[in-house]
Write an enzyme that holds these catalytic residues in place. Structure first.
Site, PDB file in Angstrom:
ATOM      1  NE  ARG A  60       1.616  39.758  41.966  1.00 15.12           N
ATOM      2  CZ  ARG A  60       0.503  40.470  42.216  1.00 15.12           C
ATOM      3  NH1 ARG A  60       0.219  40.863  43.436  1.00 15.12           N
ATOM      4  NH2 ARG A  60      -0.302  40.799  41.235  1.00 15.12           N
ATOM      5  CE1 TYR A  90      25.955  36.693  51.628  1.00 20.03           C
ATOM      6  CE2 TYR A  90      23.799  37.717  51.393  1.00 20.03           C
ATOM      7  CZ  TYR A  90      24.905  37.109  50.832  1.00 20.03           C
ATOM      8  OH  TYR A  90      24.965  36.925  49.483  1.00 20.03           O
ATOM      9  CG  ASP A 100      20.049  35.897  58.850  1.00 24.74           C
ATOM     10  OD1 ASP A 100      19.973  34.652  58.911  1.00 24.74           O
ATOM     11  OD2 ASP A 100      20.327  36.504  57.797  1.00 24.74           O
ATOM     12  CE  LYS A 129      23.117  30.936  52.540  1.00 24.44           C
ATOM     13  NZ  LYS A 129      23.430  31.274  51.168  1.00 24.44           N
TER      14      LYS A 129
HETATM   15  C1  LIG Z   1      23.175  34.614  57.148  1.00 29.38           C
HETATM   16  C2  LIG Z   1      22.627  34.834  55.774  1.00 29.38           C
HETATM   17  N1  LIG Z   1      21.474  35.516  55.615  1.00 29.38           N
HETATM   18  C3  LIG Z   1      20.949  35.743  54.403  1.00 29.38           C
HETATM   19  C4  LIG Z   1      21.584  35.301  53.253  1.00 29.38           C
HETATM   20  C5  LIG Z   1      20.965  35.607  51.906  1.00 29.38           C
HETATM   21  O1  LIG Z   1      20.315  34.483  51.429  1.00 29.38           O
HETATM   22  P1  LIG Z   1      20.100  34.138  49.859  1.00 29.38           P
HETATM   23  O2  LIG Z   1      21.452  33.868  49.280  1.00 29.38           O
HETATM   24  O3  LIG Z   1      19.205  32.945  49.907  1.00 29.38           O
HETATM   25  O4  LIG Z   1      19.469  35.329  49.238  1.00 29.38           O
HETATM   26  C6  LIG Z   1      22.764  34.585  53.358  1.00 29.38           C
HETATM   27  C7  LIG Z   1      23.455  34.098  52.145  1.00 29.38           C
HETATM   28  O5  LIG Z   1      24.589  33.670  52.183  1.00 29.38           O
HETATM   29  C8  LIG Z   1      23.312  34.334  54.658  1.00 29.38           C
HETATM   30  O6  LIG Z   1      24.455  33.676  54.824  1.00 29.38           O
END
Ligand SMILES: Cc1ncc(COP(=O)(O)O)c(C=O)c1O
Length: 384
Positions: free
Chosen positions: A48, A101, A173, A198
């Site tokens: 962890r 998101y 992000d 992604k």
């Molecule tokens: C821009 C963005 N940030 C964060 C996330 C969240 O990521 P995760 O699906 O790996 O939890 C996503 C998911 O689609 C995303 O498109």
């Protein structure tokens, strides 16, 4: 070293025991210590708190983002959650991009609001609006650029300068462009956040996240949350992601070239109402797209004439493009944000920020672009 060399070699070295060129999957709970006095002499105590396979990925991502250090998480949402937990307390306020998101919006409005944290969802394409939204109790600015799904951009350098003036950390992000095309920390941001699910993975194989910090202090705040809450990345996920990252630049260049051609095809199609792609001259922030990033990415959105009904017909009938959530993979994906990725954003808020019912999101993959365009052409021909 150049980016392509780093994406292959940074953070990893042949296994000292066997020479294995790939960092092994250290599937273990604990690490035997030589003596009480030599506790942690080899760097690890319990998985962890740290795992060698995950650490290799963290070091690679740090090198690619030119950051101080990185913490990897079980999901992109766990990474964003660690940033909220690390920098916000009850009674604090955060400024967040109004297009982001849907999971980020859900986390803020459905969970953190229960603990007395306030949020302003601001049009961060307007840096002055970000400045105007800052309150005495603002402790975090979080932008997503390009934003999911409308691709709206935020000016990272301008917002980072505003954040610095106020002593507030600015997290970006960076999932849509990755450090290959955009490096927020070089532009003055404090944290670069990723869903490694992604483009880093790129093969629809894993779910993971990462927070890259610009300083030791920021990194310690994030690492502490991970250690305390237990939101770790599994070593198998790190292993697969380590393999995916090695081809990041090649995939991104080719997928972006494909996206440019797909966007140009859609822009010239009589059944298409509107198309949005940062690489089109018609993109409202085309100049910012060129100045703060070295590529436009592989996400496109469009609306079919006839709105939602026509869009659904297209998504249900199209071949080759998979109707699925996720983005950034070698497989081309087609998504309806209103029913899928952004279903938890209230209708009024979606409408306010331009996530229309008929919006069709494309994650352009690595197939032959002629095949991708032919499939779109055929599906558009079927739309009545
Ligand atoms: C821009 C963005 N940030 C964060 C996330 C969240 O990521 P995760 O699906 O790996 O939890 C996503 C998911 O689609 C995303 O498109």
């Amino acid at each position: 070293m150049g980016f392509s060399t780093k994406q292959i070699h940074a953070g990893v070295s042949p296994d000292p025991l066997t020479g294995s060129i790939l960092t092994p999957i250290y599937q273990t709970t604990t690490y035997v210590q030589d003596s009480v006095d030599e506790y942690l002499a080899k760097g690890y105590s319990y998985s962890r708190s740290g795992n060698p396979t995950v650490r290799a990925l963290e070091q690679k991502i740090t090198a690619l983002e030119e950051g101080h250090d990185t913490v990897c998480f079980g999901t992109g949402m766990a990474a964003i959650n660690a940033v909220f937990l690390g920098f916000l307390n009850a009674g604090d306020h955060a400024v967040i991009s109004d297009v982001a998101y849907g999971g980020t919006y859900r986390l803020a409005t459905k969970i953190y609001s229960r603990f007395g944290v306030e949020f302003s969802f601001v049009d961060s394409s307007d840096s002055a609006a970000v400045r105007a939204a800052i309150q005495d109790n603002t402790r975090l600015i979080l932008t997503e650029t390009p934003a999911n799904p409308t691709l709206k951009l935020s000016d990272i350098a301008a917002i980072s300068a505003i954040a610095k003036e106020h002593g507030i950390p600015h997290g970006v992000d960076n999932t849509f462009l990755t450090p290959y095309y955009q490096r927020p920390l070089e532009l003055g941001a404090d944290l670069s956040i990723h869903s490694t699910t992604k483009y880093f993975d790129g093969h629809n194989a894993t779910i993971g996240g990462a927070v890259v910090s610009a300083s030791a202090e920021l990194n310690e705040a994030v690492r502490f949350i991970q250690h305390a809450t237990g939101s770790i990345m599994a070593p198998q996920v790190a292993f697969l992601t380590l393999q995916g990252v090695k081809t990041l630049s090649v995939r991104m260049d080719r997928q972006s070239e494909n996206a440019q051609q797909v966007a140009e095809f859609l822009a010239g199609h009589p059944k298409v109402e509107s198309v949005c792609y940062p690489g089109l001259a018609s993109f409202p922030q085309h100049d910012l797209a060129k100045s703060q990033a070295s590529g436009f990415g592989a996400m496109v959105w469009f609306e079919v004439k006839g709105g939602l009904a026509a869009g659904k017909q297209l998504m249900d009938s199209i071949e080759l493009w998979s109707l699925a959530e996720n983005l950034g993979s070698v497989e081309s994906l087609i998504t309806h944000p209103v029913t899928m990725t952004h279903a938890d954003v209230e209708e009024a808020e979606r409408k306010r920020v331009g996530i229309t019912d008929g919006l069709v999101r494309l994650s352009v993959g690595l197939e032959d672009v002629e095949d991708l365009i032919a499939a779109l052409d055929l599906a558009l021909a079927k739309v009545k």
